[in-house]
Design a protein around this motif. Structure first.
Motif, short mmCIF file in Angstrom:
data_model
loop_
_atom_site.label_atom_id
_atom_site.label_comp_id
_atom_site.label_asym_id
_atom_site.label_seq_id
_atom_site.Cartn_x
_atom_site.Cartn_y
_atom_site.Cartn_z
N LEU A 673 0.85 -1.18 0.00
CA LEU A 673 0.00 0.00 0.00
C LEU A 673 0.89 1.23 0.00
N VAL A 674 0.55 2.20 -0.82
CA VAL A 674 1.36 3.42 -0.95
C VAL A 674 0.54 4.62 -0.49
N ASN A 675 1.12 5.39 0.43
CA ASN A 675 0.50 6.61 0.93
C ASN A 675 1.41 7.80 0.63
N LEU A 676 0.82 8.94 0.28
CA LEU A 676 1.58 10.15 0.00
C LEU A 676 0.93 11.34 0.71
N ASN A 677 1.76 12.35 1.04
CA ASN A 677 1.21 13.57 1.60
C ASN A 677 2.13 14.75 1.26
N ILE A 678 1.53 15.93 1.16
CA ILE A 678 2.27 17.16 0.89
C ILE A 678 1.54 18.29 1.60
N GLY A 679 2.32 19.24 2.16
CA GLY A 679 1.64 20.30 2.87
C GLY A 679 2.54 21.40 3.35
N LEU A 680 1.96 22.27 4.17
CA LEU A 680 2.64 23.42 4.75
C LEU A 680 2.50 23.37 6.26
N GLU A 681 3.53 23.88 6.97
CA GLU A 681 3.50 23.91 8.42
C GLU A 681 4.28 25.11 8.91
N SER A 682 3.75 25.76 9.95
CA SER A 682 4.50 26.88 10.52
C SER A 682 5.73 26.35 11.24
N SER A 683 6.78 27.14 11.26
CA SER A 683 8.03 26.70 11.88
C SER A 683 7.89 26.48 13.38
N ASP A 684 6.93 27.15 14.02
CA ASP A 684 6.72 26.97 15.45
C ASP A 684 5.68 25.90 15.76
N GLY A 685 5.15 25.21 14.72
CA GLY A 685 4.21 24.13 14.93
C GLY A 685 2.81 24.57 15.29
N ARG A 686 2.49 25.87 15.14
CA ARG A 686 1.16 26.36 15.53
C ARG A 686 0.07 25.95 14.54
N TRP A 687 0.40 25.77 13.28
CA TRP A 687 -0.60 25.34 12.31
C TRP A 687 0.03 24.43 11.27
N ARG A 688 -0.80 23.61 10.68
CA ARG A 688 -0.35 22.65 9.67
C ARG A 688 -1.51 22.30 8.76
N ILE A 689 -1.27 22.30 7.46
CA ILE A 689 -2.26 21.86 6.49
C ILE A 689 -1.63 20.80 5.60
N ASN A 690 -2.36 19.72 5.39
CA ASN A 690 -1.76 18.54 4.76
C ASN A 690 -2.75 17.94 3.77
N LEU A 691 -2.30 17.77 2.54
CA LEU A 691 -3.07 17.07 1.52
C LEU A 691 -2.54 15.65 1.45
N TRP A 692 -3.43 14.64 1.63
CA TRP A 692 -2.97 13.26 1.73
C TRP A 692 -3.73 12.34 0.79
N GLY A 693 -3.06 11.24 0.46
CA GLY A 693 -3.68 10.16 -0.29
C GLY A 693 -3.26 8.84 0.33
N ARG A 694 -4.22 7.95 0.56
CA ARG A 694 -3.95 6.67 1.18
C ARG A 694 -4.36 5.54 0.24
N ASN A 695 -3.48 4.54 0.16
CA ASN A 695 -3.68 3.45 -0.79
C ASN A 695 -3.94 4.02 -2.18
N ILE A 696 -3.02 4.87 -2.63
CA ILE A 696 -3.26 5.68 -3.83
C ILE A 696 -3.39 4.85 -5.10
N PHE A 697 -2.85 3.64 -5.11
CA PHE A 697 -2.98 2.78 -6.29
C PHE A 697 -4.17 1.83 -6.17
N ASP A 698 -5.01 2.06 -5.17
CA ASP A 698 -6.26 1.33 -4.99
C ASP A 698 -6.04 -0.18 -4.96
N GLU A 699 -5.07 -0.61 -4.19
CA GLU A 699 -4.80 -2.04 -4.02
C GLU A 699 -5.95 -2.68 -3.24
N THR A 700 -6.48 -3.77 -3.77
CA THR A 700 -7.59 -4.47 -3.15
C THR A 700 -7.08 -5.73 -2.46
#
Length: 735
Positions: A673-700
């Motif tokens: 199973l392959v998972n990917l994520n990409i996003g932005l985060e403040s250097s002090d850890g106060r906020w984080r936004i993350n775009l994610w994909g799980r089981n991106i190749f749709d393995e059954t």
């Protein structure tokens, strides 16, 4: 086939060298329960009832910190298992029956009346298995997975190992956070928490919650609606009283509620020789032609509901140089479900297995040091009451065929009330021979007493008739452990352990008959040796463990051949062994890049024994011949105060069987199973936004095989599938 072979030759070669684990993350600041050494997060664990670095702990342990949990999107035990070498979780999609296996050691039943092989703990409180152990992983400080028997310090049927959830504690300063996530299949998850002082510096509190919802991932053709939904919410509150410099008292309470449509089966194949298949065709009703298309058939919606809550008291004080800890807890849950047994448009048969459970536990523990010796010892008391109900409900079409349409809706089933009392005394002593060498000897003496009042109501003669039986039994066992640790250098530590595990006997409390209702204890010896290293000035960690486990009187669940319907019972089937290697590697070659690889090689086989129907045993189910996790994260500043990151993981599993009889239909090929994520985060850890994909190749992947093909009123083999490919976005805010 249910899944595709994955050509990851390089990873497979490494997997043959073995396993342990950690999901990798690079924290800006040290999280609770962690320290930072060089560029790699050094995790602090409490696997031996004391705080110590995971690199100094002479146990094969995988740990996930708060930051790792957040970055990997870990929300339940299935997420933990897929990232932990040697740990397998049969994700049936329900709260009760999903089994857990560690190093090939697996329990025999999902009923609360039967003991699991892997212990689940929440803040040192035993959770049981099934519904009691199924919790939302929110507001966590740390998750630890300990491999091998942990009976000396934890007890309560940790014959294969244990999973320990540690929640975040109340803080001295005010803090708050909010987490929100949306995704396809109408996935919505929102949670948050607040923590801080309430009365000066003497009383602090913490309150957290989470709500999790998801639409259906399958489509019911008969009812024309989506099914296999998720809907739950949980809350937890804590009060921490600082009574003095050396005394504290923490009170906690948690609540969880579930109301969802789960346990969705696909029909893998039909037995054309059965009455059910004949009637289905005579009525001109459709069969499930493709078991992997996520289109299912049922004339009624499955429902699953549970309400669970618990309270706990943690008291700690120092009496001179002796630390005294007392942990008292009460937990209870009420669970109900009902599902379409035949998975068709016929009003044919339905079933369920509700239960009510309450648990009380108390542990009194002392820890102290004297000269070159460190000591820990204590007493443990556990009381459990369960009421397990199992029923089969006969539908209108079936009763019409039997000439009794007025009896449509009649139920046959069992009612089992079981009481368990466990008392133990335990202790361990460590002799610090030098700064480099120490020896630890420990042991636990446990007595367990169980009683059952079992009755079966069978108004139509479906289960073999009415009967009632009462029984009681008790068992006692001493489970020793011995460990030696040697520090070759400040950065290289080796250890060896011999330990014994014990799982008590019990009584079958689901459908069955009066003969053979009880089963005997199961015991196991574990032998392991490991090496933990920190290399290149703290920029790399590499750990390896080799183990061999040998157990006898193994408890195995199989269909009872003495009755005409499917009613699995637990029996003592014989002997078995598992052996393997475990490897974990974590490296930070640059300030921006973190790399990790962990893997396990496992052989888990029966040495002797048969199923209840007399069939010989071979491979232990849910024990993939290898597991592996390859992961990476790259992080770099985007603007002053903002970082961007990209990460991914490949989660691999080798071949395995889903059933103890090693049916070919239950064979699972190697997959990834392959998972990917990409996003932005403040250097002090106060906020984080993350775009994610799980089981991106749709393995059954097949998660479960449920064989009712020999039952004339069902005549099918069913399977449960893993989750399909999903994408979403998450937002985290902290104050």
């Amino acid at each position: 086939m249910n899944c595709h072979k994955t050509g990851l030759a390089g990873a497979s070669v490494l997997a043959l060298t073995a396993a342990a684990g950690t999901v990798l993350a690079q924290d800006t600041d040290a999280a609770a329960g962690t320290q930072v050494r060089g560029g790699i997060e050094t995790i602090v664990v409490t696997a031996r009832k004391r705080e110590e670095s995971i690199q100094e702990t002479p146990i094969s342990v995988t740990a996930f910190t708060e930051g790792m949990i957040e970055r990997a999107g870990i929300t339940d035990i299935a997420d933990v298992a897929i990232r932990t070498p040697g740990l397998a979780y049969g994700n049936y999609g329900d709260e009760k029956l999903s089994p857990t296996s560690l190093r090939g050691v697996i329990g025999g039943s999902g009923s609360a009346g039967a003991d699991g092989a892997v212990g689940f703990y929440l803040d040192e409180v035993f959770l049981g298995q099934g519904v009691g152990a199924t919790i939302d992983l929110f507001d966590m400080e740390r998750i630890e997975v300990l491999r091998g028997p942990q009976g000396t310090l934890f007890g309560r049927n940790t014959i294969g190992g244990l999973i320990h959830y540690t929640t975040a504690r109340p803080t001295d300063e005010f803090e708050a956070y909010l987490e929100a996530e949306i995704g396809d299949y109408d996935h919505r998850r929102i949670g948050g928490g607040v923590s801080g002082p309430l009365i000066g510096d003497r009383v602090s509190g913490r309150l957290a919650f989470v709500r999790n919802q998801r639409g259906g991932t399958s489509y019911n053709v008969v009812l024309d609606e989506e099914v296999n939904t998720e809907d739950s919410w949980s809350a937890r509150g804590q009060l921490l009283f600082d009574i003095g410099d050396q005394t504290e008292w923490r009170l906690s309470a948690d609540y969880r509620e579930v109301d969802q449509d789960s346990l969705v089966f696909e029909t893998l194949n039909y037995n054309d020789a059965t009455t059910f298949a004949t009637v289905l065709d005579l009525y001109g009703l459709p069969r499930n032609a493709d078991p992997f298309d996520r289109n299912v058939y049922a004339d009624d919606i499955t429902y699953e509901r549970s309400e669970a809550w618990g309270v706990a008291s943690h008291f700690m004080t120092m009496i001179g140089d002796v630390e005294l800890v007392n942990i008292t807890a009460y937990r209870t849950h009420d669970y109900a479900n009902r599902t379409d047994t035949d998975r068709s448009a016929l009003e044919w048969a339905y079933d369920g297995d509700p239960e009510e459970v309450s648990r009380f536990s108390n542990e009194l523990r002392l820890s102290w040091s004297s000269g070159d010796f460190d000591w820990v010892g204590g007493l443990y008391y556990y009381q459990q009451e369960t009421n397990n109900l199992s029923f089969i409900e006969l539908g209108g079409d079936l009763m019409t065929l039997l000439g009794a349409p007025s009896l449509a809706g009649i139920q046959a089933g069992s009612d089992a009330a079981m009481d368990t009392t466990s008392i133990a005394v335990f202790g361990a002593g460590t002799w610090n021979v030098s700064d480099r060498l120490d020896f630890t000897l420990g042991g636990r003496y446990t007595t367990e007493e169980k009683s059952i009042n079992y009755s079966q109501s069978d108004p139509v003669g479906l289960l073999g008739g009415d009967f009632a039986v009462s029984a009681e039994d008790d068992w006692a066992e001493f489970t020793p452990s011995a460990n030696v640790r040697f520090r070759f250098t400040p950065d290289v530590m080796g250890y060896a352990t011999v330990s014994r595990g014990f799982k008590s006997g019990g009584f079958n409390d689901a459908l069955g008959d009066a003969n053979g209702i009880s089963f005997d204890p199961e015991t196991l010896w574990n032998y392991e040796a490991g090496l933990k290293t920190t290399l290149f000035n703290g920029l790399m960690q590499a750990n390896v463990t080799a183990f061999y486990m040998d157990w006898s009187d193994i408890q195995v669940a199989g269909d009872n051949p003495a009755t005409p319907v499917y009613d699995p019972i637990i029996v003592n089937a014989g002997a078995a062994h598992s052996q393997g290697l475990e490897l974990e590697i974590l490296a930070q070659p640059t300030d921006n890049l973190t790399l990790g690889f962990n893997a396990a090689l496992l052989e888990a086989e029966f040495d002797e024994g048969t199923l209840p129907n007399g069939a010989p045993l071979a491979d232990i189910p849910r024990a993939p011949d290898y597991t592996a996790n390859l992961n990476a994260e790259y992080r770099t500043p985007l603007t002053p105060g903002t970082d961007w990151f990209v990460g991914g993981e490949v989660l691999m599993r080798g071949e395995s069987y889903l059933t103890v009889d090693n049916q070919e239909d239950g064979h699972v090929d190697a997959y990834a199973l392959v998972n990917l994520n990409i996003g932005l985060e403040s250097s002090d850890g106060r906020w984080r936004i993350n775009l994610w994909g799980r089981n991106i190749f749709d393995e059954t992947v097949k998660e479960r095989l449920f064989d009712l093909s020999s039952q004339d009123v069902v005549g099918q083999k069913f399977i449960v599938l893993n989750d399909p490919a999903t994408v979403g976005v998450s937002l985290n805010l902290r104050y």
